[in-house]
Design an enzyme around this catalytic site. Structure first.
Site, mmCIF file in Angstrom:
data_model
loop_
_atom_site.group_PDB
_atom_site.id
_atom_site.type_symbol
_atom_site.label_atom_id
_atom_site.label_comp_id
_atom_site.label_asym_id
_atom_site.label_seq_id
_atom_site.Cartn_x
_atom_site.Cartn_y
_atom_site.Cartn_z
ATOM 1 N N GLU A 136 0.806 -1.131 0.118
ATOM 2 C CA GLU A 136 0.115 -0.213 -0.025
ATOM 3 C C GLU A 136 0.840 1.307 0.026
ATOM 4 O O GLU A 136 1.626 1.327 0.884
ATOM 5 C CB GLU A 136 -0.836 -0.140 1.244
ATOM 6 C CG GLU A 136 -1.844 1.119 1.204
ATOM 7 C CD GLU A 136 -2.715 1.221 2.427
ATOM 8 O OE1 GLU A 136 -2.701 0.237 3.460
ATOM 9 O OE2 GLU A 136 -3.570 2.223 2.521
ATOM 10 N N ARG A 146 5.437 -12.953 9.206
ATOM 11 C CA ARG A 146 6.139 -11.598 8.947
ATOM 12 C C ARG A 146 7.577 -11.675 9.814
ATOM 13 O O ARG A 146 7.597 -12.436 10.559
ATOM 14 C CB ARG A 146 5.468 -10.493 9.360
ATOM 15 C CG ARG A 146 4.988 -10.307 10.852
ATOM 16 C CD ARG A 146 3.904 -9.483 11.023
ATOM 17 N NE ARG A 146 4.310 -8.026 10.910
ATOM 18 C CZ ARG A 146 3.730 -7.271 9.905
ATOM 19 N NH1 ARG A 146 2.884 -7.829 9.038
ATOM 20 N NH2 ARG A 146 4.132 -6.043 9.714
ATOM 21 N N LYS A 181 4.641 0.541 9.105
ATOM 22 C CA LYS A 181 4.894 1.742 8.392
ATOM 23 C C LYS A 181 4.356 2.931 9.259
ATOM 24 O O LYS A 181 4.771 4.191 9.455
ATOM 25 C CB LYS A 181 4.103 1.831 7.167
ATOM 26 C CG LYS A 181 4.964 1.262 6.039
ATOM 27 C CD LYS A 181 4.199 1.374 4.630
ATOM 28 C CE LYS A 181 3.251 0.071 4.616
ATOM 29 N NZ LYS A 181 2.643 -0.053 3.254
#
Ligand code: ATP
Ligand code: MG
Ligand code: MG
Length: 551
Positions: A32, A258, A268
């Site tokens: 994104e 992850r 982020k």
């Protein structure tokens, strides 16, 4: 990957190919564009592009841009740069989920016509209440049984901007009693009266991540849609859309763990907070775990790729020691970085028996074993600089550097002996006067006594003035964001030390930004790609020679 056993995704793909379920592997990396990529993303990039490379397939770069509120073109540009820098090539042109907004809208109409979607007028608070909990089923919205015609008309009004944000949404009609909450009539379109970085003012309704993602995979012919474990619970919904829509292909979702790193935050949202609140100098600050920050610091793409290879791919969450990343950085730079000398805190040395005005050129290897790296030219003259900490008036035997009355070897040059110390009014040593033995280039002094120490130096007449920035870990806490801690309170206060009066060997005047060097005895450094001038470069310390955190 030759030496390592195959991981579960390699095995799945191998079987899919062997059994003919898939003829050509197609993966995608779907960021994104709401921030810069970080070291966690590198794991996903190496995995997706790596699998495509390994199995002769393709990997798309797709911007998952369904939320215009948080996305920006600057992020799109930085993400492309970072993926390229890592050394990967995406297949035929960058993709955007927003490229498919027309198709996704058509598919929303399809669900409405099939009686599988409805416009809901519950407020967000009511919707939360109707959704139920993990232990209690949800309840049907009173708007759930609207007719197809009514839903089509209301959705058209949503699309035309005739409704307010939050007034209503389009939901898939699945099962409010499903044990998996993601299947309790998820929202597939919401109103956002906001311009989009790719589609401008065309839309005021935007698809949800769940509605957009799998369908975009299908449009692009993605065979293996790889995401992190938190999407495991979304998989039944991913499959529901694929089964209930006339999509051109049947992608499948697979999940992996992850990357978490100690002493680091990989989110982020949190990294943006560090930038916005001025804890660092932008997303590409060399202390940041972003790819652009690591790049600016002098970390190489090979180091990051080796690291991703080393940590492997599994389905169990864990925290990786940042020391492993540092190992990979050091290992790659040790093998590839040209050597150089730079004096960080200079002390003047005068060679009293060396002719004034004379400059000779000595030479030094570019690298101890890599003879493809060019030999360096080292000007040598009467006035030199050595490190302040490399001289003492008195010292015990453990101190193998320059001591008054004793000898030391200058790296790649001659043996000198300290004869006299000059101090300023405050008693600080400002100069050491030495004699040089010009018969010692590459050989021991004639008396056969080999000096114990070797120190680095630069010629005062022919050197480069520079600034050196010594970075340390950004956080002092191994888990700065765990257990409800405020990560901002755990920023290491000593994470940057700026040394402004440094002197580097003359060859470093031409150092290219980001090119790594080993400053002998000091660590690995690269010229900063943002600050400094032609005649006064700034060098960033990428990493020390040894792990100074190991206790
Ligand atoms: P963040 O929490 O930093 O916002 P994200 O997952 O929301 O991360 P995306 O831009 O959606 O960020 O991520 C793109 C891809 O990178 C996704 O497939 C995501 O799963 C993967 N990814 C993100 N963070 C990590 C991580 N720490 N380890 C491995 N993969 C990651
Ligand atoms: Mg995401
Ligand atoms: Mg996110």
């Amino acid at each position: 990957s030759e030496s390592k056993p195959a991981h579960f995704l390699q095995n799945i793909i191998r079987e899919d190919l062997a059994e003919g379920r898939v003829s050509q592997v197609a993966t995608r990396f779907p960021p994104e564009p709401n921030g810069y990529l970080h070291i966690g993303h590198a794991k996903s990039i190496c995995l997706n592009f790596g699998l495509a490379e390994e199995f002769g397939g393709t990997c798309n770069l797709r911007f998952d841009d369904t939320n215009p509120a948080k996305e920006e073109e600057e992020y799109v540009a930085s993400i492309k740069r970072d993926v390229e820098w890592l050394g990967f090539e995406w297949a035929d042109g960058v993709k955007y989920t927003s490229d498919y907004f027309d198709q996704l809208h058509d598919w929303a109409l399809h669900l409405i016509r099939e009686g599988k979607a409805y416009v809901d007028h519950l407020t967000p608070e009511q919707a939360r209440e109707y959704r139920g909990t993990l232990t209690e089923p949800g309840r049907n919205s009173p708007y759930r049984d609207r007719s197809v015609e009514e839903n089509l008309a209301l959705f058209e009004q949503m699309k035309n901007g005739e409704m307010e944000e939050g007034e209503c949404s389009l939901r898939a009609k699945i099962d409010m009693a499903a044990p998996n909450i993601n299947l309790r009539d998820p929202v597939i379109y919401r109103i956002k009266k906001m311009a989009h970085h790719q589609t401008g003012d065309k839309w005021c309704i935007y698809p949800s991540y769940d509605f957009a993602h799998g369908q975009s995979d299908a449009i692009e012919g993605i065979t293996h849609s790889i995401c992190t474990l938190e999407f495991e619970d979304h998989k039944p919904l991913y499959d529901w859309f694929i089964e209930n829509l006339p999509v051109p292909a049947r992608p499948r979702q697979y999940e992996f763990a992850r990357l978490n790193l100690n002493y680091t935050v990989v989110s982020k949202r949190k990294l943006k907070q560090l930038v916005d609140e001025g804890h660092v100098d932008g997303w590409d600050d060399p202390r940041m775990p972003t790819l652009s920050g690591q790049r600016r610091r002098g970390v190489t793409p090979a180091a990051i790729r080796n690291f991703c290879e080393m940590i492997g791919v599994t389905r169990s969450d864990s925290v990786v020691d940042v020391g492993m990343l540092e190992y990979c950085i050091r290992d790659d730079l040790d093998k590839n970085a040209p050597r150089a000398m730079c004096v960080l805190e200079p002390l003047k040395v005068t060679l009293t028996n060396y002719p004034e005005g004379q400059v000779e050129t000595l030479s030094a290897p570019g690298h101890p074993v890599r003879d493809d790296l060019p030999t360096r030219e080292l000007p040598f003259s009467r006035t030199l600089y050595i490190e302040k900490e490399d001289f003492r008036e008195e010292a015990n035997k453990k101190y193998k550097r320059l001591v008054l009355g004793k000898k030391v070897r200058l790296r790649n040059a001659y043996v000198i002996q300290a004869e006299e110390v000059i101090k300023d009014d405050s008693g600080e040593i400002v100069e050491v006067r030495c004699s040089v033995d010009l018969d010692t280039l590459g050989v021991d002094p004639a008396d056969g006594v080999k000096p114990k120490g070797v120190i680095h130096w630069v010629s005062a007449d022919r050197s480069v003035d520079c600034e050196v920035r010594l970075y340390d870990r950004l956080f002092e806490d191994p888990a700065p964001a765990s257990g409800g801690k405020n990560f901002l309170e755990h920023v290491n206060p000593d994470n940057l030390k700026v040394l402004s009066g440094c002197k580097a060997e003359i060859g470093l005047a031409g150092a290219a930004p980001e090119q790594g060097y080993q400053f002998e005895r000091q660590g690995y450094f690269c010229r900063d790609n943002k600050y400094g001038s032609a005649d006064r470069p700034v060098f960033n310390r990428t990493i020390g020679l040894r792990d100074s955190w190991a206790k």
